[in-house]
Design a protein around this motif. Sequence first.
Motif, PDB file in Angstrom:
ATOM      1  N   UNK A   1       0.842  -1.186   0.000  1.00 16.29           N
ATOM      2  CA  UNK A   1       0.000   0.000   0.000  1.00 16.29           C
ATOM      3  C   UNK A   1       0.883   1.245   0.000  1.00 16.29           C
ATOM      4  N   UNK A   2       0.414   2.298  -0.602  1.00 15.25           N
ATOM      5  CA  UNK A   2       1.107   3.589  -0.586  1.00 15.25           C
ATOM      6  C   UNK A   2       0.116   4.604  -0.028  1.00 15.25           C
ATOM      7  N   UNK A   3       0.419   5.129   1.152  1.00 13.77           N
ATOM      8  CA  UNK A   3      -0.536   6.003   1.832  1.00 13.77           C
ATOM      9  C   UNK A   3       0.207   7.002   2.704  1.00 13.77           C
ATOM     10  N   UNK A   4      -0.441   8.129   2.951  1.00 18.64           N
ATOM     11  CA  UNK A   4       0.134   9.101   3.885  1.00 18.64           C
ATOM     12  C   UNK A   4      -0.601   9.099   5.217  1.00 18.64           C
ATOM     13  N   UNK A   5      -1.614   8.215   5.352  1.00 11.85           N
ATOM     14  CA  UNK A   5      -2.306   8.061   6.620  1.00 11.85           C
ATOM     15  C   UNK A   5      -2.543   6.576   6.872  1.00 11.85           C
ATOM     16  N   UNK A   6      -2.361   6.160   8.126  1.00 13.70           N
ATOM     17  CA  UNK A   6      -2.522   4.745   8.449  1.00 13.70           C
ATOM     18  C   UNK A   6      -2.789   4.602   9.942  1.00 13.70           C
ATOM     19  N   UNK A   7      -3.282   3.428  10.314  1.00 14.71           N
ATOM     20  CA  UNK A   7      -3.533   3.107  11.720  1.00 14.71           C
ATOM     21  C   UNK A   7      -2.444   2.160  12.201  1.00 14.71           C
ATOM     22  N   UNK A   8      -2.036   2.314  13.460  1.00 13.38           N
ATOM     23  CA  UNK A   8      -0.935   1.500  13.978  1.00 13.38           C
ATOM     24  C   UNK A   8      -1.012   1.409  15.495  1.00 13.38           C
ATOM     25  N   UNK A   9      -0.470   0.320  16.023  1.00 14.40           N
ATOM     26  CA  UNK A   9      -0.203   0.233  17.454  1.00 14.40           C
ATOM     27  C   UNK A   9       1.125   0.930  17.732  1.00 14.40           C
ATOM     28  N   UNK A  10       1.178   1.720  18.782  1.00 11.88           N
ATOM     29  CA  UNK A  10       2.395   2.445  19.136  1.00 11.88           C
ATOM     30  C   UNK A  10       2.777   2.121  20.574  1.00 11.88           C
ATOM     31  N   UNK A  11       4.028   1.737  20.752  1.00  7.24           N
ATOM     32  CA  UNK A  11       4.607   1.605  22.086  1.00  7.24           C
ATOM     33  C   UNK A  11       5.437   2.853  22.332  1.00  7.24           C
ATOM     34  N   UNK A  12       5.031   3.642  23.347  1.00 12.18           N
ATOM     35  CA  UNK A  12       5.711   4.906  23.601  1.00 12.18           C
ATOM     36  C   UNK A  12       6.885   4.677  24.555  1.00 12.18           C
TER      37      UNK A  12
ATOM     38  N   UNK B   1       7.897   3.221  18.978  1.00 15.02           N
ATOM     39  CA  UNK B   1       7.928   2.295  17.845  1.00 15.02           C
ATOM     40  C   UNK B   1       6.497   1.908  17.510  1.00 15.02           C
ATOM     41  N   UNK B   2       6.264   1.607  16.249  1.00 12.88           N
ATOM     42  CA  UNK B   2       4.905   1.341  15.808  1.00 12.88           C
ATOM     43  C   UNK B   2       4.799   0.141  14.906  1.00 12.88           C
ATOM     44  N   UNK B   3       3.642  -0.486  14.936  1.00  9.71           N
ATOM     45  CA  UNK B   3       3.322  -1.638  14.107  1.00  9.71           C
ATOM     46  C   UNK B   3       2.058  -1.310  13.321  1.00  9.71           C
ATOM     47  N   UNK B   4       2.181  -1.211  12.002  1.00 11.05           N
ATOM     48  CA  UNK B   4       1.080  -0.756  11.154  1.00 11.05           C
ATOM     49  C   UNK B   4      -0.019  -1.817  11.087  1.00 11.05           C
ATOM     50  N   UNK B   5      -1.261  -1.371  11.263  1.00  7.34           N
ATOM     51  CA  UNK B   5      -2.415  -2.266  11.157  1.00  7.34           C
ATOM     52  C   UNK B   5      -3.003  -2.236   9.751  1.00  7.34           C
ATOM     53  N   UNK B   6      -3.233  -1.032   9.219  1.00  2.00           N
ATOM     54  CA  UNK B   6      -3.808  -0.911   7.883  1.00  2.00           C
ATOM     55  C   UNK B   6      -3.701   0.541   7.428  1.00  2.00           C
ATOM     56  N   UNK B   7      -3.645   0.777   6.111  1.00  2.00           N
ATOM     57  CA  UNK B   7      -3.659   2.153   5.611  1.00  2.00           C
ATOM     58  C   UNK B   7      -5.052   2.743   5.735  1.00  2.00           C
ATOM     59  N   UNK B   8      -5.117   4.051   5.858  1.00  3.74           N
ATOM     60  CA  UNK B   8      -6.389   4.754   5.894  1.00  3.74           C
ATOM     61  C   UNK B   8      -6.643   5.336   4.512  1.00  3.74           C
ATOM     62  N   UNK B   9      -7.676   4.880   3.885  1.00  5.79           N
ATOM     63  CA  UNK B   9      -7.966   5.319   2.521  1.00  5.79           C
ATOM     64  C   UNK B   9      -8.663   6.658   2.533  1.00  5.79           C
ATOM     65  N   UNK B  10      -8.113   7.603   1.802  1.00  2.00           N
ATOM     66  CA  UNK B  10      -8.779   8.897   1.664  1.00  2.00           C
ATOM     67  C   UNK B  10      -9.842   8.816   0.571  1.00  2.00           C
ATOM     68  N   UNK B  11     -10.826   9.692   0.663  1.00  2.00           N
ATOM     69  CA  UNK B  11     -11.834   9.761  -0.389  1.00  2.00           C
ATOM     70  C   UNK B  11     -11.164  10.111  -1.711  1.00  2.00           C
ATOM     71  N   UNK B  12     -11.466   9.351  -2.760  1.00  2.00           N
ATOM     72  CA  UNK B  12     -10.795   9.551  -4.043  1.00  2.00           C
ATOM     73  C   UNK B  12     -11.249  10.802  -4.770  1.00  2.00           C
TER      74      UNK B  12
END
Length: 634
Positions: free
Chosen positions: A330-341, A429-440
Motif C-alpha cells: 500500500x502507498x498512503x500518507x495516513x494509516x492506523x498503527x499500534x504504538x509503544x511509547x 515504535x509502531x506496528x502498522x495495522x492498515x492504511x487509511x484510505x482517503x476519499x478519491x
Amino acid sequence: MNAPGDAATLAVPRPATASHTLSRGLLRILTCGSVDDGKSTLIGRLLYDSQMIMEDTLATITKDSRKHGTVGEDVDLALLVDGLEAEREQGITIDVAYRFFTTPKRSFIVADCPGHEQYTRNMATGASNSETAIILVDSRKGLLTQTRRHSTICSLLGIRHVVLAVNKFDLVNFDQAVFERIVGEYATFAASLGFRTMVPIPLSARFGDNVTARSGNTPWYRGPCLLEHLESLVVEEETAAAPFRFPVQWVNRPNLDFRGFSGNVASGSIARGDAVVVAASGVGTTVARILGPNGDQDYATAGDAVTICLADEVDVARGDVLAPAAQRPAVADQFAAHILWMDDEPMLPGRQYLMRLGNSWTSASVTLIKHRVDVTTGEHAAATKLGMNEIGFCNLAASRPVALDPYEENRLTGAFILVDRYTNRTAGCGMIAFPLRRATNVHTERFLVDRSARAAALGQKPLVLWFTGLSGSGKSTVAKIVEQELVRLGRHTYALDGDNLRHGLNKDLGFTDADRVENIRRVGEVARLMVDAGLIVLCSFISPFRAERAMVREMLGPGEFFEIFVDTPIEECIRRDPKGLYARALAGQIANFTGVSSPYEPPEAAELVLSGGGATPEDLSRRVLDYLDRLQAG
C-alpha cells in the motif's frame, strides 16, 4: 561488488517456496519478564549445561561471583550475560545481551532483555528480532504488571510462540498447585494475544531443574524440558513466503556506466528478468542484474544483502521500495498503527515527529489516539496522550505517501520508529495495522490566481511574524502596535491572537498539553491560508513548545515564517499579571498554566529576540518594524 559489465535479462529459475517454510535451523529467542525473575541466570544455565563456556570465562565469573554474585558461595551464572559493570553492581540487566549457543540438534541466538520498566525500549528491540519468547515468572510472585506488559509487546511485535517459564520453583518446594495456578492465570490473560503455542514449564534456572534435562523434583510434570522444547520448536519463516520487498538503502553510482540499488531483501525472492515496480510511483521495469558479495548471482531471497540493477533508467531514491507489479505494498500518507511509547515526554496528537519506515525518513504526527491498551487487563481505554511504556492504537499522518504493509503480513515493511525532532531520541515504535484510505474525490484545487499574483497585487511580501513568550510578556501589546503602524503605512495585514481564536475556531480546546498542540496546529493552518492570500500575518501566542512552532514553520515556504521571542522574565510577568492569571495559578486554581505548572520551551534560534522586561512596548515595536522593513526590502 564486482565491476559492472553487460547484463543478461533472461529469467532465471529460483528455488520453490511453499506458503510456509518449516525450519529447525537457527532459532532466535527472547527472554523477558519482570525484574529478578531469573532471565540472565536461565541463559547462563543454558550456556553452562551446553558446555558453551570457555574455561577462562568460567574462572572469571567464579571470581566475580564473590564480588558481585547474588547466590552465596555458588557460581552466579547470570554474570555470563550481565556484562556491564553497572549491571553487575546492581544485579540487574540494563542493555540487551545477545548470546549464541548450539546443540547437536540446533543453533540458537538468545536475547536477554531487561526487566525494569524504564528499559522497556530495550526489550522491544530484542522482541522485534525474535521468533519465540521465554516469558519468565517468579513462582513466588506470580504474574506481575511487567509480565503482562512484555507479553503484550511480544504479541504486538509478531512473536507467536511463547514459553511460560515458571522459575525459582525450588523456592516453593516444587508445588504442583502453584504451577497450575500461575499457568491458569496466564492462559486467561494471554487468550486474546494471538499466540499459536504457549508451553508452560516449571523450572529452577539456578539448579537446572527442567532446563536441559527433566527434573526428578517434578514427577507430576509430563511435558518437555526447556531445551528439548526449543530444539523441536517449528517456526514459520514468513519472510521467505511473503511478497518481494526491497527497501533501497543506497543508490550505488561509482561511475557513469553503473547504477545499482543496494539494500537487504526484506521478504520474498527476486531473480534476473523479474518485473518490478517502484512502489510509490508505480513505474515498472525488470531486474537486469543481481550482485551479491561474490559478484553476479541468479536470484536473491529474504535476508540477502545485494545490489539490484534495473533494465530501465527509472527514478529510484534511498527509501523507495521495489516490489512485484501484481503485489505492491500500500502507498498512503495516513494509516492506523499500534504504538509503544518509549520517551519520558508524552506522545501528543498533532505533534510532529520524524518517522523512519524501512530506509525512508519523513515527518509524521499522530492525528488520533483511538484507545490506550491496559497491559494488565487488555482492556481499551480512552486517552488524549501516551506516557512512557504505554501502548495505544492510533491514526497517523505522514508528510508524504510512503510504501507500507500491515505488520502482521511483513514485520520489516510494517514497522516504524518515531524520533523526537529536538533530542533525536527514539520516542516510540509502531506496528502498522492498515492504511487509511482517503476519499478519491478529494483533490487539491488549482486556481487561476496564485500566491505570487496576490502578493504582487498587494505590493508586499506575505509572511508570518510569530510572537511567542510567557503570558504577560507583552507580545500581544507589541503585535497590536506593529499592526497599527503597518495599516497606517498602507500594508495589508491581519493579527491572530490566542484569546480571540479561543472564542471561535478553538473554543472546543482546553489547556492540556494535547490541546495546546492542536491549538497551534489550527492556528498554523489559518496563518498559512492568510499568507497564501498575500497578507502579513501577526500571530501572538504563548505557543510553549518548540515542536509546534517548528511545525508551523514547516507549513510555510522558505522566508515566510519569522519567530520573535519576547523574552520577559517570569518575575516581571507575575508582577504585571494583567489578567490575574498568575495569582490564581500559583494558588492552585488554574491547572496546566505555562510557567507555573506547565513548561515553556524558549526558542533556541529565534530570528528576533526582544527583551520585554527593560524596554517600552513602543521601543520593542520599532525594532520589529525595522526588522520587517529589511525583510520587505530583501
